[in-house]
Design an enzyme around this catalytic site. Structure first.
Site, short mmCIF file in Angstrom:
data_model
loop_
_atom_site.label_atom_id
_atom_site.label_comp_id
_atom_site.label_asym_id
_atom_site.label_seq_id
_atom_site.Cartn_x
_atom_site.Cartn_y
_atom_site.Cartn_z
N HIS A 373 36.53 58.23 67.64
CA HIS A 373 36.53 59.40 66.77
C HIS A 373 36.94 59.14 65.34
O HIS A 373 37.06 60.08 64.57
CB HIS A 373 37.48 60.47 67.32
CG HIS A 373 36.91 61.26 68.44
ND1 HIS A 373 36.16 62.39 68.27
CD2 HIS A 373 36.97 61.05 69.78
CE1 HIS A 373 35.79 62.87 69.44
NE2 HIS A 373 36.27 62.07 70.38
N LYS A 564 40.91 73.36 57.74
CA LYS A 564 40.91 72.16 58.56
C LYS A 564 42.28 71.53 58.42
O LYS A 564 43.08 71.95 57.57
CB LYS A 564 39.82 71.18 58.10
CG LYS A 564 39.81 70.95 56.57
CD LYS A 564 38.71 70.02 56.12
CE LYS A 564 37.34 70.65 56.17
NZ LYS A 564 36.37 69.93 56.95
N ARG A 565 42.59 70.51 59.24
CA ARG A 565 43.85 69.82 59.06
C ARG A 565 43.99 69.35 57.60
O ARG A 565 43.01 68.99 56.95
CB ARG A 565 43.95 68.61 60.02
CG ARG A 565 44.18 69.01 61.46
CD ARG A 565 45.42 69.86 61.62
NE ARG A 565 46.63 69.10 61.37
CZ ARG A 565 47.40 68.58 62.31
NH1 ARG A 565 47.11 68.76 63.59
NH2 ARG A 565 48.48 67.90 62.00
N LYS A 570 40.36 64.41 53.60
CA LYS A 570 39.58 65.65 53.61
C LYS A 570 39.54 66.30 52.22
O LYS A 570 38.78 67.22 51.98
CB LYS A 570 40.12 66.62 54.66
CG LYS A 570 39.91 66.15 56.10
CD LYS A 570 40.52 67.13 57.09
CE LYS A 570 40.43 66.68 58.53
NZ LYS A 570 39.13 67.02 59.16
N THR A 672 33.35 69.27 62.76
CA THR A 672 32.72 70.30 63.60
C THR A 672 32.90 71.67 62.97
O THR A 672 32.12 72.58 63.23
CB THR A 672 33.33 70.33 65.03
OG1 THR A 672 34.75 70.37 64.92
CG2 THR A 672 32.88 69.11 65.82
N LYS A 676 30.33 75.16 62.71
CA LYS A 676 30.66 76.58 62.98
C LYS A 676 30.26 77.45 61.79
O LYS A 676 29.70 78.53 61.95
CB LYS A 676 32.16 76.74 63.25
CG LYS A 676 32.69 75.98 64.45
CD LYS A 676 34.22 75.93 64.42
CE LYS A 676 34.75 74.77 65.24
NZ LYS A 676 36.18 74.48 64.97
C1 PLP Z 1 36.72 73.40 64.42
C2 PLP Z 1 38.17 73.31 64.22
C3 PLP Z 1 38.73 72.17 63.64
C4 PLP Z 1 37.88 71.01 63.12
O1 PLP Z 1 37.57 71.27 61.77
P1 PLP Z 1 37.00 70.13 60.80
O2 PLP Z 1 36.61 70.88 59.58
O3 PLP Z 1 35.81 69.54 61.51
O4 PLP Z 1 38.08 69.16 60.58
C5 PLP Z 1 40.09 72.10 63.48
N1 PLP Z 1 40.89 73.12 63.89
C6 PLP Z 1 40.39 74.24 64.43
C7 PLP Z 1 41.32 75.32 64.83
C8 PLP Z 1 39.01 74.38 64.63
O5 PLP Z 1 38.53 75.49 65.20
#
Ligand code: PLP
Length: 841
Positions: A373, A564-565, A570, A672, A676
């Site tokens: 990953h 995101k984190r 990022k 991911t 979404k």
């Molecule tokens: C989808 C999701 C992530 C992943 O987000 P990225 O932008 O791909 O890092 C992290 N936390 C939550 C709560 C999510 O739903």
């Protein structure tokens, strides 16, 4: 049978269980509310009503879960165990109601209590057993496996405390423990009689059996019990219910005899704590490991308990015959975290079931499959040999043996090349030798996959290059996906209804059909409907931001979101610089072409990650200054949403106009969140990184805002990187840096952002923030220009949703099943027209 004159009693079986169907839901809810929970009226909190409803739904899951298990285990059938240290499940109620198609009946039943489902659902705590994308991926995969009727069981850890709760005080992140089980967890069913023993510590001895064969035995161990808790995973309207089995650690009943006999009964009982520590808390580090002993214990605990479970079931059904075990089992390792399973399966087969090395290795390397990953070197786990020797002495022996045989193979492939052997060895030499866990996973697996096309290519060219030369056939790509059930049907009911009116509802199970929305590209009436759905969703987010941040967002403005984190790669920092740039434009009166926008950021920083936490503080300070400035009011609002989690994302992604996916190229394995947002009609501003590349290919370059350096350029840029030069030659950036350095955002906190400023100006900044700034600003200008043509923006939005078909985790899981797992779908009791389709367009 002997009996003492009593009447013979035939124990009732499952076939005698009371019938549960649609007509009894209302009664079941009452029975659980009044009797199981012993309540008499709904109070202010909807907790008991929620619990009664969850139990009512669970009854329906249990029946189907039983039938699914029967199918899975009644005959020899190939199965997958998805082993993951993280499952970021979020709430279960809404998803279960959707997948069981019970919405109408639940609404009716709740009428009796004058309650609304949306309100009742709020009482559920998120199951936050994961950090971010990796854990959420595991959750989406379980939904897809069940919806595709695939025989897949999830294995994970039942952390007492999941991902911490984040609050913001004076702009700083404060972490609070997530006691998510405090008010009960109605979905799980424990099976203490199926507990497994997991060994730690002790030492290893040889003994010779009566046939003169030498064996090793692991003795004087301190054992811990692994108790399973099963969570049902419903498929979408197909009557399949798979299982997520979560392990809780408990003390065995054998107390320390020494202490016990010395009269220290209480001390002996208190020792239980050590065992129970193992599953106490989720490590809150995303994409980095830190070599903590407890973390290794968690990894071994999960691997050992899960493999014992699967091997034990096999033996109970087929005896100790393993010749065709590998034909019926696959273990998919979600990242390097559970890679110790390779050595543990060897140990089980050799020590507990007497197989010889070669037979055991055959089975292991035919059943283990590894998903990588990350490309960040700090996330590649290593454990010190000395820690291993103390905690897991028998496992270390097995790793040494695997390594010896592997290095012999390397010597054959590259005769005389000692450097090759050192580079590939599972043991990294040095003053404190380390076990390289990712290498163990590669050597022990028949499949190694990356999670987006670029990521897999970079693995093959970089990190794992020599392994790829040795075993090219092992390497494959499986681009991530997300489930359209949770991420559209559940979280965006307005859009779901609108899409349903146009193309029917089949897309929920066969997401490739979403491409039919392209037909409405020129339909002006549809544009209006699409816009009004977005507007309603924006209002929901306005309410959330108002309640959580006290900031007034305005639905008429562009909603620009990065959640995101928080991590330097990022590049939330790049986003902040752009926000400051917009503010600078406003201050300079350069507002002619400025599109009013609301910028939302959110995400948790690992508690020990200094820079990430400082970036949170910067975001909050910048937001404060801007939101208080009347000059900025009409053009710009900024908020940091505390405690970003799955439930928050369910309100955020349907309301977003612009999705920020701005990582330094080559660093985000897939992403991911990007998927979404796309599904819900957001446009993406992003770099050519991870799955962004595939998103852009799918929707077309005209419908994606691209910027920044490309992965293959990064090394060259770093050779002569001179951020000071860039700053001085980029007036917009110079202005931004001057505002930052003047202390404009930290008037009463001098020096607060010096480290951030230093990082941007450093010629060693690995994230190239200054390099990509101007390109980012230009792309943001293109966004403004595009947004001013609302009709065309809406068309691009529709196209994004229409082009998102390939980013369903159903597609991903079909590929895992076709290429790696080779599973056959279970028979669904419902007809073929309701099962999730595994068509792959
Ligand atoms: C989808 C999701 C992530 C992943 O987000 P990225 O932008 O791909 O890092 C992290 N936390 C939550 C709560 C999510 O739903």
């Amino acid at each position: 049978m002997a009996n003492n004159g009593e009447q013979m009693c035939v124990a009732k079986g499952w076939q005698d269980a009371p019938l549960i169907d649609e007509s009894t839901l209302e009664d079941d809810l009452s029975r659980h509310f009044y009797y199981t929970l012993g309540r008499d009226k709904v109070g202010k909190s909807q907790l008991y009503l929620y619990n009664a409803l969850a139990l009512t739904i669970r009854d329906r899951l249990v029946a189907r879960c039983r039938a699914t298990k029967q199918q899975m285990h009644s005959e020899k059938r190939r199965k997958t165990a998805y082993i993951s240290l993280e499952f970021l499940m979020g709430r279960a109620l809404g998803n279960a109601i959707l997948n069981l198609d019970l919405e109408e009946q639940v609404k009716l039943a709740l009428n009796n209590y004058c309650a609304h489902i949306e309100h009742v659902a709020q009482a559920e705590h998120d199951a936050g057993l994961g950090n971010g994308g990796l854990g959420r991926l595991a959750a989406c995969f379980l939904d897809s496996c069940a919806s595709l009727a695939l025989p897949v069981t999830g294995y994970g850890i039942r952390y007492e405390y999941g991902m911490f709760n984040q609050s913001i005080e004076n702009g700083h992140q404060i972490e609070q423990p997530d006691n998510w089980l405090r008010e009960g967890h109605p979905w799980e069913l424990s099976a203490p009689e199926q507990a497994k023993r997991v060994k730690f510590f002790g030492h290893v001895e040889s003994y010779t059996d009566k046939n003169g064969r030498i064996h090793r035995q692991w003795l004087d161990t301190e054992d811990v019990l692994a108790v399973p808790y099963d969570v049902p995973i419903p498929g979408y309207k197909n009557d399949i219910v798979n299982t997520l089995r979560l392990w809780k650690s408990e003390a065995t009943d054998e107390f320390d005899l020494g202490e016990f006999n010395a009269g220290s009964y209480s001390e002996a009982v208190a020792h239980k704590n050590l065992a129970e520590q193992i599953t106490m808390v989720l490590y809150p580090n995303d994409s980095s490991e830190n070599g903590k002993e407890l973390r290794l214990r968690q990894q071994y605990f999960l691997s050992s308990a899960s493999l014992q479970d699967i091997v034990g079931l096999w033996v109970s059904q087929h005896g100790e015959k393993f010749s065709d075990f590998a034909d019926f089992h696959v273990f998919q390792l979600n990242d390097t975290h559970p890679s110790i399973a390779v050595a543990e399966l060897m140990r089980l087969l050799i020590d507990d079931y007497d197989l010889d090395w070669d037979a055991a290795w055959q089975i292991t390397t035919k059943t283990m499959a590894y998903t990588n990953h990350t490309l960040l070197p700090e996330a590649l786990e290593k454990w010190s040999v000395s820690l291993f020797a103390r905690l897991l002495p028998r496992i270390l022996e097995i790793i040494y043996e695997i390594n010896a045989r592997f290095l012999a193979q390397v010597a054959l492939a590259w005769p005389g090349d000692v450097a090759k052997q050192q580079a590939l060895s599972l043991i990294e030499e040095g003053s404190d030798p380390q076990v390289r866990m990712a290498y163990l996973a590669i050597v022990g697996s028949f499949s190694v996959n990356g999670v987006a096309a670029l990521h897999t290519e970079l693995l093959k060219e970089g990190l794992f290059k020599t392994f790829y030369e040795l075993w090219p056939e092992k390497f494959n790509n499986k681009t991530n996906g997300v489930t359209p059930r949770r991420w559209i049907a559940h979280c965006n009911p307005k859009l779901t209804q609108l899409i349903g009116e146009k193309i029917g509802q089949d897309w929920v199970r066969d997401f490739a059909q979403i491409s039919q929305l392209r037909r409405y590209y020129d339909d002006v009436k549809f544009h209006k409907q699409w816009q009004s759905v977005k507007l309603e969703n924006k209002q929901r987010l306005v309410d959330l931001v108002k309640a959580r941040c006290g900031v007034e967002f305005d639905t008429s403005m562009l909603f620009d979101v990065q959640v995101k984190r928080i991590h330097e790669y990022k590049r939330q920092l790049l986003n902040v610089l752009h926000i400051i740039h917009l503010y600078d434009r406003i201050r300079r009166g350069d507002t002619a072409n400025l599109v009013p926008r609301c910028v939302l950021l959110g995400g948790k920083a690992a508690p020990g990650y200094y820079m990430a936490k400082r970036i949170i503080k910067l975001i909050n300070n910048v937001a404060d200054v801007i939101n208080k400035d009347p000059l900025a009011q009409p053009y710009l609002r900024v908020a940091f949403l505390p405690n970003y989690n799955v439930t928050a994302m369910e309100t955020i992604c349907p309301a977003t106009d612009l999705s920020e996916q701005i990582s330094t190229a080559g660093k985000e394995a897939s992403g991911t969140g990007n998927m979404k947002f796309m599904m819900n009609g957001a446009l993406t501003i992003g770099t050519l990184d991870g799955a962004n590349i595939e998103i852009r290919d799918a929707v077309g370059a005209d419908n994606f805002f691209l910027f920044g350096a490309q992965a293959e350029q990064i090394e060259g840029i770093k050779q002569s990187y001179n951020p000071l030069h860039i700053i001085h030659n980029t007036p917009d950036l110079l202005n931004v840096m001057q505002l930052l350095e003047s202390g404009h955002f930290n008037l009463f906190e001098p020096g607060l952002f010096d480290d951030i400023i230093g990082a941007i100006k450093s010629p060693h900044d690995p994230w190239l923030v200054a390099h990509d700034f101007d390109s980012f600003v230009q792309a943001q200008k293109a966004v403004e220009h595009a947004y001013q043509d609302q009709q065309h923006w809406t068309q691009m939005s529709i196209l994004n949703t229409a082009a998102s078909g390939t980013f369903s985790s159903d597609r991903t899981i079909s590929q895992y099943s076709d290429d790696i797992w080779h599973l056959e779908a279970l028979t669904t009791s419902s007809s073929a027209d309701t099962a999730v389709s595994n068509s792959k367009d």
